[in-house]
Design an enzyme around this catalytic site. Structure first.
Site, PDB file in Angstrom:
ATOM      1  N   THR A  65       0.823  -1.211   0.000  1.00  0.00           N
ATOM      2  CA  THR A  65       0.000   0.000   0.000  1.00  0.00           C
ATOM      3  C   THR A  65       0.856   1.260   0.000  1.00  0.00           C
ATOM      4  OG1 THR A  65      -1.535   1.258   1.389  1.00  0.00           O
ATOM      5  CG2 THR A  65      -0.099  -0.271   2.531  1.00  0.00           C
ATOM      6  N   ASP A  66       0.269   2.368  -0.456  1.00  0.00           N
ATOM      7  CA  ASP A  66       0.985   3.652  -0.383  1.00  0.00           C
ATOM      8  C   ASP A  66       1.065   4.174   1.053  1.00  0.00           C
ATOM      9  OD1 ASP A  66      -1.694   4.366  -0.021  1.00  0.00           O
ATOM     10  OD2 ASP A  66      -1.737   5.869  -1.623  1.00  0.00           O
ATOM     11  N   GLU A  67       0.260   3.594   1.977  1.00  0.00           N
ATOM     12  CA  GLU A  67       0.223   4.123   3.347  1.00  0.00           C
ATOM     13  C   GLU A  67       1.551   3.934   4.073  1.00  0.00           C
ATOM     14  OE1 GLU A  67      -3.223   3.408   5.685  1.00  0.00           O
ATOM     15  OE2 GLU A  67      -4.567   3.600   3.985  1.00  0.00           O
ATOM     16  N   ASP A 113     -12.443  12.656  14.601  1.00  0.00           N
ATOM     17  CA  ASP A 113     -11.473  12.232  13.595  1.00  0.00           C
ATOM     18  C   ASP A 113     -10.856  10.873  13.945  1.00  0.00           C
ATOM     19  OD1 ASP A 113     -10.026  12.425  11.284  1.00  0.00           O
ATOM     20  OD2 ASP A 113      -8.860  14.180  11.876  1.00  0.00           O
ATOM     21  N   PRO A 123     -20.828   9.285   8.313  1.00  0.00           N
ATOM     22  CA  PRO A 123     -19.880   9.766   9.330  1.00  0.00           C
ATOM     23  C   PRO A 123     -18.551  10.226   8.720  1.00  0.00           C
ATOM     24  CG  PRO A 123     -19.929   7.360   9.284  1.00  0.00           C
ATOM     25  CD  PRO A 123     -20.885   7.819   8.236  1.00  0.00           C
ATOM     26  N   SER A 147       2.305  -2.443   9.998  1.00  0.00           N
ATOM     27  CA  SER A 147       2.409  -3.890   9.735  1.00  0.00           C
ATOM     28  C   SER A 147       2.712  -4.144   8.255  1.00  0.00           C
ATOM     29  CB  SER A 147       1.131  -4.616  10.169  1.00  0.00           C
ATOM     30  OG  SER A 147       0.039  -4.269   9.336  1.00  0.00           O
ATOM     31  N   LYS A 148       2.137  -3.334   7.362  1.00  0.00           N
ATOM     32  CA  LYS A 148       2.427  -3.521   5.928  1.00  0.00           C
ATOM     33  C   LYS A 148       3.884  -3.114   5.644  1.00  0.00           C
ATOM     34  CE  LYS A 148       0.034  -4.602   2.963  1.00  0.00           C
ATOM     35  NZ  LYS A 148      -0.352  -5.928   2.400  1.00  0.00           N
ATOM     36  N   TYR A 153      -1.974  -0.510  10.982  1.00  0.00           N
ATOM     37  CA  TYR A 153      -2.088  -1.177   9.675  1.00  0.00           C
ATOM     38  C   TYR A 153      -0.870  -0.870   8.810  1.00  0.00           C
ATOM     39  CZ  TYR A 153      -3.340  -1.634   4.737  1.00  0.00           C
ATOM     40  OH  TYR A 153      -3.310  -1.926   3.390  1.00  0.00           O
TER      41      TYR A 153
HETATM   42  P1  NAD Z   1      -9.709  -7.298   2.052  1.00  0.00           P
HETATM   43  O1  NAD Z   1      -9.749  -7.019   3.514  1.00  0.00           O
HETATM   44  O2  NAD Z   1     -10.909  -7.028   1.228  1.00  0.00           O
HETATM   45  O3  NAD Z   1      -9.310  -8.814   1.802  1.00  0.00           O
HETATM   46  C1  NAD Z   1      -8.307  -9.468   2.544  1.00  0.00           C
HETATM   47  C2  NAD Z   1      -8.454 -10.961   2.326  1.00  0.00           C
HETATM   48  O4  NAD Z   1      -7.409 -11.618   3.084  1.00  0.00           O
HETATM   49  C3  NAD Z   1      -9.787 -11.532   2.822  1.00  0.00           C
HETATM   50  O5  NAD Z   1     -10.334 -12.403   1.847  1.00  0.00           O
HETATM   51  C4  NAD Z   1      -9.416 -12.292   4.085  1.00  0.00           C
HETATM   52  O6  NAD Z   1     -10.261 -13.401   4.346  1.00  0.00           O
HETATM   53  C5  NAD Z   1      -7.989 -12.739   3.776  1.00  0.00           C
HETATM   54  N1  NAD Z   1      -7.212 -12.972   5.001  1.00  0.00           N
HETATM   55  C6  NAD Z   1      -7.121 -12.145   6.081  1.00  0.00           C
HETATM   56  N2  NAD Z   1      -6.354 -12.725   7.039  1.00  0.00           N
HETATM   57  C7  NAD Z   1      -5.942 -13.929   6.536  1.00  0.00           C
HETATM   58  C8  NAD Z   1      -5.119 -14.967   7.039  1.00  0.00           C
HETATM   59  N3  NAD Z   1      -4.583 -14.901   8.265  1.00  0.00           N
HETATM   60  N4  NAD Z   1      -4.892 -16.056   6.251  1.00  0.00           N
HETATM   61  C9  NAD Z   1      -5.436 -16.131   5.006  1.00  0.00           C
HETATM   62  N5  NAD Z   1      -6.242 -15.187   4.487  1.00  0.00           N
HETATM   63  C10 NAD Z   1      -6.488 -14.091   5.243  1.00  0.00           C
HETATM   64  O7  NAD Z   1      -8.447  -6.487   1.514  1.00  0.00           O
HETATM   65  P2  NAD Z   1      -8.222  -5.725   0.127  1.00  0.00           P
HETATM   66  O8  NAD Z   1      -8.704  -4.354   0.256  1.00  0.00           O
HETATM   67  O9  NAD Z   1      -8.672  -6.587  -0.970  1.00  0.00           O
HETATM   68  O10 NAD Z   1      -6.623  -5.659   0.129  1.00  0.00           O
HETATM   69  C11 NAD Z   1      -5.857  -6.740  -0.395  1.00  0.00           C
HETATM   70  C12 NAD Z   1      -4.382  -6.397  -0.280  1.00  0.00           C
HETATM   71  O11 NAD Z   1      -4.115  -5.190  -0.993  1.00  0.00           O
HETATM   72  C13 NAD Z   1      -3.917  -6.154   1.155  1.00  0.00           C
HETATM   73  O12 NAD Z   1      -2.638  -6.703   1.293  1.00  0.00           O
HETATM   74  C14 NAD Z   1      -3.878  -4.631   1.274  1.00  0.00           C
HETATM   75  O13 NAD Z   1      -2.915  -4.232   2.194  1.00  0.00           O
HETATM   76  C15 NAD Z   1      -3.504  -4.240  -0.138  1.00  0.00           C
HETATM   77  N6  NAD Z   1      -3.973  -2.920  -0.595  1.00  0.00           N
HETATM   78  C16 NAD Z   1      -5.290  -2.568  -0.471  1.00  0.00           C
HETATM   79  C17 NAD Z   1      -5.703  -1.332  -0.974  1.00  0.00           C
HETATM   80  C18 NAD Z   1      -7.156  -0.901  -0.896  1.00  0.00           C
HETATM   81  O14 NAD Z   1      -7.461   0.246  -1.244  1.00  0.00           O
HETATM   82  N7  NAD Z   1      -8.076  -1.741  -0.487  1.00  0.00           N
HETATM   83  C19 NAD Z   1      -4.784  -0.466  -1.575  1.00  0.00           C
HETATM   84  C20 NAD Z   1      -3.449  -0.862  -1.661  1.00  0.00           C
HETATM   85  C21 NAD Z   1      -3.057  -2.101  -1.185  1.00  0.00           C
HETATM   86  O1  DAU Z   2      -4.139   3.988   0.473  1.00  0.00           O
HETATM   87  C1  DAU Z   2      -4.366   2.611   0.368  1.00  0.00           C
HETATM   88  C2  DAU Z   2      -5.194   2.140   1.537  1.00  0.00           C
HETATM   89  O2  DAU Z   2      -6.518   2.632   1.312  1.00  0.00           O
HETATM   90  C3  DAU Z   2      -5.215   0.633   1.700  1.00  0.00           C
HETATM   91  O3  DAU Z   2      -3.921   0.189   2.002  1.00  0.00           O
HETATM   92  C4  DAU Z   2      -6.179   0.226   2.825  1.00  0.00           C
HETATM   93  O4  DAU Z   2      -6.260  -1.191   2.898  1.00  0.00           O
HETATM   94  C5  DAU Z   2      -7.535   0.788   2.510  1.00  0.00           C
HETATM   95  O5  DAU Z   2      -8.415   0.508   3.587  1.00  0.00           O
HETATM   96  C6  DAU Z   2      -7.475   2.314   2.290  1.00  0.00           C
HETATM   97  O6  DAU Z   2      -7.170   3.009   3.521  1.00  0.00           O
HETATM   98  P1  DAU Z   2      -7.925   4.376   3.941  1.00  0.00           P
HETATM   99  O7  DAU Z   2      -7.833   4.500   5.391  1.00  0.00           O
HETATM  100  O8  DAU Z   2      -7.478   5.507   3.088  1.00  0.00           O
HETATM  101  O9  DAU Z   2      -9.434   3.981   3.451  1.00  0.00           O
HETATM  102  P2  DAU Z   2     -10.857   4.198   4.138  1.00  0.00           P
HETATM  103  O10 DAU Z   2     -11.866   3.830   3.114  1.00  0.00           O
HETATM  104  O11 DAU Z   2     -10.947   3.581   5.476  1.00  0.00           O
HETATM  105  O12 DAU Z   2     -10.914   5.775   4.330  1.00  0.00           O
HETATM  106  C7  DAU Z   2     -10.788   6.681   3.235  1.00  0.00           C
HETATM  107  C8  DAU Z   2     -10.850   8.095   3.803  1.00  0.00           C
HETATM  108  O13 DAU Z   2     -12.180   8.330   4.300  1.00  0.00           O
HETATM  109  C9  DAU Z   2      -9.922   8.323   4.970  1.00  0.00           C
HETATM  110  O14 DAU Z   2      -9.407   9.655   4.927  1.00  0.00           O
HETATM  111  C10 DAU Z   2     -10.825   8.179   6.197  1.00  0.00           C
HETATM  112  C11 DAU Z   2     -12.170   8.664   5.693  1.00  0.00           C
HETATM  113  N1  DAU Z   2     -13.357   8.006   6.320  1.00  0.00           N
HETATM  114  C12 DAU Z   2     -13.401   6.650   6.326  1.00  0.00           C
HETATM  115  C13 DAU Z   2     -14.465   5.987   6.906  1.00  0.00           C
HETATM  116  C14 DAU Z   2     -14.519   4.480   6.935  1.00  0.00           C
HETATM  117  C15 DAU Z   2     -14.375   8.771   6.860  1.00  0.00           C
HETATM  118  O15 DAU Z   2     -14.331  10.013   6.816  1.00  0.00           O
HETATM  119  N2  DAU Z   2     -15.438   8.115   7.437  1.00  0.00           N
HETATM  120  C16 DAU Z   2     -15.519   6.752   7.495  1.00  0.00           C
HETATM  121  O16 DAU Z   2     -16.506   6.234   8.062  1.00  0.00           O
END
Ligand code: NAD
Ligand code: DAU
Length: 350
Positions: free
Chosen positions: A131-133, A286, A211, A159-160, A156
């Site tokens: 992730t970019d985070e 926040d 929210p 850990s990444k 999060y």
């Molecule tokens: P998600 O939470 O939708 O899916 C995660 C999957 O991992 C689920 O199917 C879950 O059952 C499985 N999992 C969790 N713990 C496990 C374990 N101990 N053993 C086996 N399987 C397990 O996540 P996502 O949003 O699809 O993200 C997928 C990957 O991409 C992650 O590594 C995340 O860090 C990365 N990522 C996500 C985003 C985003 O915007 N969602 C952006 C950049 C990178």
């Molecule tokens: O940047 C990549 C990341 O994007 C991934 O690595 C993460 O897995 C993914 O969850 C996401 O993280 P964010 O924290 O950016 O996503 P989220 O959808 O939780 O929140 C997006 C923005 O919206 C953030 O600034 C927080 C805000 N937010 C989020 C929720 C859930 C709110 O204002 N209200 C909310 O209820």
């Protein structure tokens, strides 16, 4: 026939990657390994579950012995590792779960890969999806490049970041062919409604408050999930071991502007008068340690491997909203049971 392991394939991004690979590469045997946590859902893959080159296995990547055994049995040629705990808010409530899955789980996979491949690493790849985070938070200027120093703030992202370091360390220390990509915020179908876009679509549908954390001024860089899956395909096949690739859509949105746009689209689609959904906007406490801005510079991926995003954001958002409105059953299923408890705990205190 190559056997490719995709971890976390029942989740949001993983299900799109599995679908792409199963359909595009009939000569690959795709093994989807997932623990099926609250975020994993086999209903995300109904359209591929009967395909002859697809197999699902239920495993926890934290179980080192079981993972070692599986690798020796299957003899994987490549690994695309997406399994993770992925929600920042949950990492604030329960950091340890993120250490177990994201750090220890990743190291278990690296160890099993080393044991299986030994020195036979030609045409093999361990590809870690990150992730970019991990780069931390930007002020109003600049973008994250592959050379930006790591500066994670949430459990999060910490850990990444840790897992990324292990993946690179196994390349440098043991010569394991690994690579990492770091992507910005994804949006699209099958995303669990704890994340901003599906959560707010569902709340508008149910006339629940929206929210907004803090003042809604945080900025995220949004990429359509199918463009991320395409980037993963390109990097898996053309990326160089030892390298890092940033993935993003040059598409920054201030949260509140994105939320207002979603409200307008939803009003139109639901036949409400303009301004109806925006009345649900509620500013709440926040998020702790809330990163201000993310922005990805994906020049390297575009120049070296020729990937570009296919979809403009407004079009992608319309498609995404349509998908959730046409898949009420999916939404109702994932928001029954434990989701309600999570929602109350997460939002009642705010
Ligand atoms: P998600 O939470 O939708 O899916 C995660 C999957 O991992 C689920 O199917 C879950 O059952 C499985 N999992 C969790 N713990 C496990 C374990 N101990 N053993 C086996 N399987 C397990 O996540 P996502 O949003 O699809 O993200 C997928 C990957 O991409 C992650 O590594 C995340 O860090 C990365 N990522 C996500 C985003 C985003 O915007 N969602 C952006 C950049 C990178
Ligand atoms: O940047 C990549 C990341 O994007 C991934 O690595 C993460 O897995 C993914 O969850 C996401 O993280 P964010 O924290 O950016 O996503 P989220 O959808 O939780 O929140 C997006 C923005 O919206 C953030 O600034 C927080 C805000 N937010 C989020 C929720 C859930 C709110 O204002 N209200 C909310 O209820």
């Amino acid at each position: 026939m190559k056997t490719i392991l995709i971890t976390g394939g029942a989740g949001f991004i993983g299900s799109h990657v599995v679908r792409l690979f199963v359909n595009k590469y009939p000569d690959y045997h795709i093994v989807n390994l997932d623990k099926l946590t609250y975020a994993g859902n086999l209903a995300n893959l109904k359209d591929v579950e009967g395909k002859p080159n697809y197999e699902f296995v239920k495993f926890d990547i934290v179980d080192a012995a079981a993972i070692q055994k599986l690798f020796l049995e299957k003899q994987f040629d490549g690994v695309i590792h997406l399994a993770a705990e992925s929600h920042v808010d949950r990492s604030i409530s329960n950091p340890s779960e993120f250490v177990f899955t994201n750090v220890i789980g990743t190291v278990n996979l690296l160890n099993a890969t080393r044991t299986q491949w030994k020195d036979q690493t030609d045409n093999k790849l361990f590809y870690h999806i990150s992730t970019d985070e991990v780069y931390g938070s930007l002020s109003n200027e600049g973008m994250f490049t592959e050379d930006t120093a790591y500066d994670p703030h949430s459990p999060y992202s910490a850990s990444k970041a840790s897992s990324d370091h292990f993946v690179r360390a196994y390349h440098d220390t043991f010569g394991l062919p690994t690579l990492v990509s770091n992507c910005s915020n994804n949006y699209g179908s099958f995303q669990f409604p704890e994340k901003l876009i599906p959560l707010f679509i569902n709340n508008i549908r149910n006339k629940r408050p929206l929210p907004v954390y803090g003042k809604g001024e945080n900025i995220r860089d949004w990429l359509w999930v199918e463009d991320h899956a395409r980037a993963i395909d390109v990097i898996f096949h053309q990326g160089k071991p030892g390298e890092t690739y940033n993935i993003g859509g040059h598409n920054e949105w201030k949260n509140i502007d994105l939320i207002r746009l979603m409200c307008e689209i939803m009003d139109r689609k639901l036949g409400h008068s303009s301004g109806t959904s925006a009345q649900l906007i509620t500013y709440v406490k926040d998020r702790a340690g809330h990163d201000l801005r993310y922005a990805i510079d994906s020049t390297k991926l575009q120049k070296d491997l020729g990937w570009i995003p296919s979809l403009q954001f407004e079009e992608g958002l319309e498609k995404t909203i349509d998908w959730y409105l046409h898949n009420e059953e999916w939404m109702n299923n994932v928001t029954s049971g434990d989701y309600q408890k999570y929602y109350e705990k997460q939002y009642q205190k705010r």
